[in-house]
Design a protein around this motif. Sequence first.
Motif, PDB file in Angstrom:
ATOM      1  N   ILE A   9     -64.773  22.349 -46.467  1.00 62.73           N
ATOM      2  CA  ILE A   9     -65.337  23.507 -47.162  1.00 62.73           C
ATOM      3  C   ILE A   9     -66.178  24.330 -46.196  1.00 62.73           C
ATOM      4  O   ILE A   9     -66.101  25.561 -46.176  1.00 62.73           O
ATOM      5  CB  ILE A   9     -66.142  23.065 -48.402  1.00 62.73           C
ATOM      6  N   ALA A  10     -66.970  23.663 -45.363  1.00 59.55           N
ATOM      7  CA  ALA A  10     -67.765  24.372 -44.353  1.00 59.55           C
ATOM      8  C   ALA A  10     -66.858  25.112 -43.380  1.00 59.55           C
ATOM      9  O   ALA A  10     -67.170  26.228 -42.942  1.00 59.55           O
ATOM     10  CB  ALA A  10     -68.671  23.389 -43.611  1.00 59.55           C
ATOM     11  N   THR A  11     -65.722  24.519 -43.047  1.00 61.47           N
ATOM     12  CA  THR A  11     -64.741  25.179 -42.178  1.00 61.47           C
ATOM     13  C   THR A  11     -64.223  26.447 -42.835  1.00 61.47           C
ATOM     14  O   THR A  11     -64.118  27.499 -42.185  1.00 61.47           O
ATOM     15  CB  THR A  11     -63.566  24.223 -41.876  1.00 61.47           C
ATOM     16  N   ALA A  12     -63.908  26.364 -44.121  1.00 58.29           N
ATOM     17  CA  ALA A  12     -63.418  27.540 -44.841  1.00 58.29           C
ATOM     18  C   ALA A  12     -64.472  28.651 -44.847  1.00 58.29           C
ATOM     19  O   ALA A  12     -64.136  29.830 -44.662  1.00 58.29           O
ATOM     20  CB  ALA A  12     -63.025  27.162 -46.269  1.00 58.29           C
ATOM     21  N   ARG A  13     -65.732  28.293 -45.042  1.00 59.65           N
ATOM     22  CA  ARG A  13     -66.802  29.302 -45.012  1.00 59.65           C
ATOM     23  C   ARG A  13     -66.893  29.960 -43.632  1.00 59.65           C
ATOM     24  O   ARG A  13     -67.021  31.179 -43.530  1.00 59.65           O
ATOM     25  CB  ARG A  13     -68.136  28.657 -45.364  1.00 59.65           C
ATOM     26  N   ALA A  14     -66.827  29.147 -42.585  1.00 65.88           N
ATOM     27  CA  ALA A  14     -66.914  29.689 -41.226  1.00 65.88           C
ATOM     28  C   ALA A  14     -65.703  30.572 -40.918  1.00 65.88           C
ATOM     29  O   ALA A  14     -65.840  31.625 -40.283  1.00 65.88           O
ATOM     30  CB  ALA A  14     -67.037  28.557 -40.209  1.00 65.88           C
ATOM     31  N   TRP A 114     -62.415  34.943 -52.427  1.00 65.01           N
ATOM     32  CA  TRP A 114     -62.315  35.706 -51.175  1.00 65.01           C
ATOM     33  C   TRP A 114     -60.869  35.676 -50.669  1.00 65.01           C
ATOM     34  O   TRP A 114     -60.313  36.704 -50.281  1.00 65.01           O
ATOM     35  CB  TRP A 114     -63.276  35.123 -50.130  1.00 65.01           C
ATOM     36  N   TYR A 115     -60.264  34.487 -50.701  1.00 63.39           N
ATOM     37  CA  TYR A 115     -58.880  34.360 -50.236  1.00 63.39           C
ATOM     38  C   TYR A 115     -57.944  35.236 -51.073  1.00 63.39           C
ATOM     39  O   TYR A 115     -57.085  35.931 -50.532  1.00 63.39           O
ATOM     40  CB  TYR A 115     -58.431  32.893 -50.285  1.00 63.39           C
ATOM     41  N   ALA A 116     -58.130  35.207 -52.374  1.00 66.29           N
ATOM     42  CA  ALA A 116     -57.274  36.005 -53.256  1.00 66.29           C
ATOM     43  C   ALA A 116     -57.410  37.496 -52.948  1.00 66.29           C
ATOM     44  O   ALA A 116     -56.404  38.225 -52.960  1.00 66.29           O
ATOM     45  CB  ALA A 116     -57.625  35.729 -54.718  1.00 66.29           C
ATOM     46  N   ASP A 123     -49.113  35.355 -46.269  1.00 68.96           N
ATOM     47  CA  ASP A 123     -50.001  34.197 -46.392  1.00 68.96           C
ATOM     48  C   ASP A 123     -49.498  33.266 -47.491  1.00 68.96           C
ATOM     49  O   ASP A 123     -48.813  33.709 -48.416  1.00 68.96           O
ATOM     50  CB  ASP A 123     -51.427  34.649 -46.722  1.00 68.96           C
ATOM     51  N   PRO A 124     -49.866  31.980 -47.404  1.00 67.67           N
ATOM     52  CA  PRO A 124     -49.453  31.052 -48.463  1.00 67.67           C
ATOM     53  C   PRO A 124     -49.937  31.517 -49.836  1.00 67.67           C
ATOM     54  O   PRO A 124     -51.044  32.014 -49.969  1.00 67.67           O
ATOM     55  CB  PRO A 124     -50.133  29.737 -48.073  1.00 67.67           C
ATOM     56  N   GLU A 125     -49.085  31.350 -50.828  1.00 62.81           N
ATOM     57  CA  GLU A 125     -49.426  31.734 -52.201  1.00 62.81           C
ATOM     58  C   GLU A 125     -50.167  30.596 -52.860  1.00 62.81           C
ATOM     59  O   GLU A 125     -49.570  29.719 -53.479  1.00 62.81           O
ATOM     60  CB  GLU A 125     -48.152  32.048 -52.982  1.00 62.81           C
ATOM     61  N   ARG A 126     -51.467  30.607 -52.711  1.00 56.58           N
ATOM     62  CA  ARG A 126     -52.302  29.583 -53.335  1.00 56.58           C
ATOM     63  C   ARG A 126     -53.409  30.291 -54.094  1.00 56.58           C
ATOM     64  O   ARG A 126     -54.025  31.212 -53.581  1.00 56.58           O
ATOM     65  CB  ARG A 126     -52.891  28.665 -52.274  1.00 56.58           C
ATOM     66  N   THR A 127     -53.667  29.839 -55.286  1.00 60.05           N
ATOM     67  CA  THR A 127     -54.716  30.478 -56.080  1.00 60.05           C
ATOM     68  C   THR A 127     -56.074  29.826 -55.860  1.00 60.05           C
ATOM     69  O   THR A 127     -57.103  30.487 -55.993  1.00 60.05           O
ATOM     70  CB  THR A 127     -54.368  30.440 -57.583  1.00 60.05           C
TER      71      THR A 127
END
Length: 137
Positions: A9-14, A114-116, A123-127
Amino acid sequence: MTPEILARIATARAARDLSDLARLVVASTAQPSSPSERIRDARRLRELANQVVDLVTLAEALGGADWEEIAQALGRRDAATVEQEFGEDVAEWGGKPEADLEAAAEGHEALDEWYARHREDQDPERTTPVSDLLNRL
């Protein structure tokens, strides 16, 4: 919640912060600024990119990856040196109480949002790419 998931999760934030800063650098391409400002902005991008690599490495180590594999992926020769370099962080993150892990993961839904908002067609279709980590418990 595990320390590995928190590190992811910290990686995703960075990574989000790195992406946001990269867009700002692109947006300011034609703006008048000093060489120092442009160099500082570029250095900040590099610092954030290095932070992402460090967090991914931490997550892999917390997930039980072999130090030889980690060293090879980092382009490093000596696994013992890499383990020593990251060992303190692995021990610190691995020793966090459950309540601290839960608190640090709060707001992970904002990363999905943010990703959405920023997702491109290729990009991969992930919700819920970040929230899906919590389903791995």
